[in-house]
Design an enzyme around this catalytic site. Structure first.
Site, PDB file in Angstrom:
ATOM      1  N   CYS A   1      -4.916  -2.984   3.178  1.00  0.00           N
ATOM      2  CA  CYS A   1      -4.641  -2.825   4.586  1.00  0.00           C
ATOM      3  C   CYS A   1      -5.801  -3.074   5.558  1.00  0.00           C
ATOM      4  CB  CYS A   1      -4.025  -1.459   4.841  1.00  0.00           C
ATOM      5  SG  CYS A   1      -3.071  -1.485   6.355  1.00  0.00           S
TER       6      CYS A   1
ATOM      7  N   GLU B   1      -6.165   8.820   7.787  1.00  0.00           N
ATOM      8  CA  GLU B   1      -6.698   8.327   6.509  1.00  0.00           C
ATOM      9  C   GLU B   1      -8.085   8.874   6.239  1.00  0.00           C
ATOM     10  OE1 GLU B   1      -4.795   3.953   6.850  1.00  0.00           O
ATOM     11  OE2 GLU B   1      -5.706   4.435   4.936  1.00  0.00           O
TER      12      GLU B   1
ATOM     13  N   ASN C   1      -7.019   6.173  -1.617  1.00  0.00           N
ATOM     14  CA  ASN C   1      -5.923   5.245  -1.309  1.00  0.00           C
ATOM     15  C   ASN C   1      -6.151   4.060  -2.248  1.00  0.00           C
ATOM     16  OD1 ASN C   1      -4.103   3.437  -0.245  1.00  0.00           O
ATOM     17  ND2 ASN C   1      -4.561   3.920   1.898  1.00  0.00           N
TER      18      ASN C   1
ATOM     19  N   GLU D   1       0.866  -1.189   0.000  1.00  0.00           N
ATOM     20  CA  GLU D   1       0.000   0.000   0.000  1.00  0.00           C
ATOM     21  C   GLU D   1       0.901   1.237   0.000  1.00  0.00           C
ATOM     22  OE1 GLU D   1      -1.677   0.580   3.903  1.00  0.00           O
ATOM     23  OE2 GLU D   1      -3.317   1.859   3.175  1.00  0.00           O
TER      24      GLU D   1
ATOM     25  N   ASN E   1       0.254  -0.968   5.430  1.00  0.00           N
ATOM     26  CA  ASN E   1       1.186  -0.175   6.237  1.00  0.00           C
ATOM     27  C   ASN E   1       0.583  -0.185   7.645  1.00  0.00           C
ATOM     28  OD1 ASN E   1       2.511   2.608   4.263  1.00  0.00           O
ATOM     29  ND2 ASN E   1       1.865   0.635   3.503  1.00  0.00           N
TER      30      ASN E   1
ATOM     31  N   LYS F   1      -9.500   2.088  -1.712  1.00  0.00           N
ATOM     32  CA  LYS F   1      -9.697   1.557  -0.353  1.00  0.00           C
ATOM     33  C   LYS F   1     -11.018   2.024   0.258  1.00  0.00           C
ATOM     34  CE  LYS F   1      -7.104   1.283   4.027  1.00  0.00           C
ATOM     35  NZ  LYS F   1      -5.828   1.733   4.676  1.00  0.00           N
TER      36      LYS F   1
HETATM   37  N1  ING Z   1      -3.234   0.597   8.800  1.00  0.00           N
HETATM   38  C1  ING Z   1      -3.700  -0.088   9.936  1.00  0.00           C
HETATM   39  C2  ING Z   1      -4.373  -1.411   9.660  1.00  0.00           C
HETATM   40  O1  ING Z   1      -5.570  -1.593   9.613  1.00  0.00           O
HETATM   41  C3  ING Z   1      -4.957   0.047  12.015  1.00  0.00           C
HETATM   42  C4  ING Z   1      -4.538   0.783  10.804  1.00  0.00           C
HETATM   43  C5  ING Z   1      -4.044  -0.723  12.750  1.00  0.00           C
HETATM   44  C6  ING Z   1      -6.243   0.118  12.371  1.00  0.00           C
HETATM   45  C7  ING Z   1      -4.492  -1.403  13.885  1.00  0.00           C
HETATM   46  C8  ING Z   1      -6.702  -0.535  13.508  1.00  0.00           C
HETATM   47  C9  ING Z   1      -5.815  -1.305  14.274  1.00  0.00           C
HETATM   48  O2  ING Z   1      -3.584  -2.353   9.577  1.00  0.00           O
HETATM   49  C10 ING Z   1      -3.889   0.932   7.652  1.00  0.00           C
HETATM   50  N2  ING Z   1      -3.166   1.641   6.770  1.00  0.00           N
HETATM   51  O3  ING Z   1      -5.058   0.617   7.424  1.00  0.00           O
END
Ligand code: ING
Length: 314
Positions: A173, A147, A111, A47, A198, A128
């Protein structure tokens, strides 16, 4: 009858604010060359593969954000070398990036990920849909996750594409945390799903043990591949980006839910696997024969209700 294709996951180490597109594209080209030397015919990149994970920063000036982090053309003169190298090797690829586009008379920000054929043509696009994080400036937080500020919710839906003799679906992601996304692709005949990510090592909201985030990532990947009988290639951009860490653990998962290949660094790292697309066929004919076993008449709440409403039956 087996339908084999050698697929590479090209994991990208950190990209810093100071890194130019040219520097990043050179790294991507080098990994594509390595994947070609390993016999890969399809390469999956992460991503937002051309820039640092910029949603961790608050910017007031949208023109600065557009200039630094979005692609107004794909390919552009800066990203064209990747398309040229892939075409030279007869390799198809998936890659994610910040898409700036004029649609319906206004500038739109998504995205985005694309599937690029071995002939260098964009044959599929996904924007996304599950955007995590927030849109407000969390002053005092160690980092942001903006985001919901920088991107619109994708407007292309969850679609599959005929791609290199496969029925391929794309996600990005946070989509991997929502089973509905995989099921909608499965209902369209997906045999393989590619997903760049990411994912910060630290939790923005509360002190979560870092190993737990990786645990969640790994169980979701195995469960979603198995429960939809698809090959799943999930590829990280990871490592330290200007001091902010994201985890790696890029994986290739079989329709049987087994991790058949996994990275072990947080750097640029290429892993490959001989993917047999016929693997999922038996599962899709039996255990996960969706037509034979699903009962959508009992699933209405999944579509009608967004959040929780406590409605016990007694
Ligand atoms: N990154 C993370 C993901 O879903 C996240 C954001 C991490 C949300 C952990 C909730 C918990 O892996 C992206 N870019 O979506």
């Amino acid at each position: 009858m087996s339908r084999k294709i050698r697929i590479a996951a090209a994991q990208l180490g950190g990209i810093h604010l100071a890194d130019t597109r040219a520097v990043v594209v050179k790294r991507l080209v080098e990994m594509l060359r390595e994947a070609a030397s390993m016999g890969a015919k399809f390469v999956v990149f992460p991503e937002l593969a051309f820039t640092t994970f910029f949603p961790r920063y608050w910017y007031e000036d949208q023109t600065e954000v557009d200039r630094k982090f979005f692609e107004a053309m794909m390919p552009s003169p800066e990203t064209q070398p990747l398309f040229d190298e892939a075409k030279k090797h007869g390799i198809g690829f998936y890659i994610g990036y910040g898409e700036l586009v004029n649609e319906e008379g206004r500038a739109r920000h998504f995205n985005t990920s694309i599937l690029v054929s071995p002939e260098g043509k964009i044959v599929g696009k996904y924007r996304k849909i599950h955007l995590p994080g927030h849109a407000d400036h969390k002053k005092g937080a160690a980092f942001q996750h903006l985001e919901k500020k920088y991107f619109e919710v994708g407007n292309l839906g969850f679609r599959t594409f005929r791609f290199m003799d496969m029925i391929a679906g794309m996600l990005i992601c946070n989509d991997r945390r929502w089973p509905e996304a995989f099921r909608v692709l499965g209902l369209q005949g997906a045999e393989i799903v590619t997903l760049g990510f990411n994912t910060p090592t630290e939790n923005l909201h509360y002190p979560e043990p870092p190993h737990l985030r990786v645990h969640h990532h790994l169980i979701m990947a195995q469960a979603m591949a198995f429960q939809n009988a698809v090959w799943l290639v999930e590829v990280a951009k990871c490592g330290f980006e200007d001091g902010f860490r994201m985890f790696g653990h890029s994986v290739i998962v079989s329709p049987g839910g087994e991790i058949v290949a996994k990275t072990n660094s947080e750097e640029d790292e290429v892993i490959v696997h001989n993917v047999d697309l016929s693997y999922g066929e038996n599962l899709r004919k039996t255990m996960f024969n969706l037509a034979a076993h699903r009962r959508p008449e009992h699933y209405k709440l999944i579509v009608e209700r967004t959040g929780v409403e406590v409605t016990p039956a007694n």
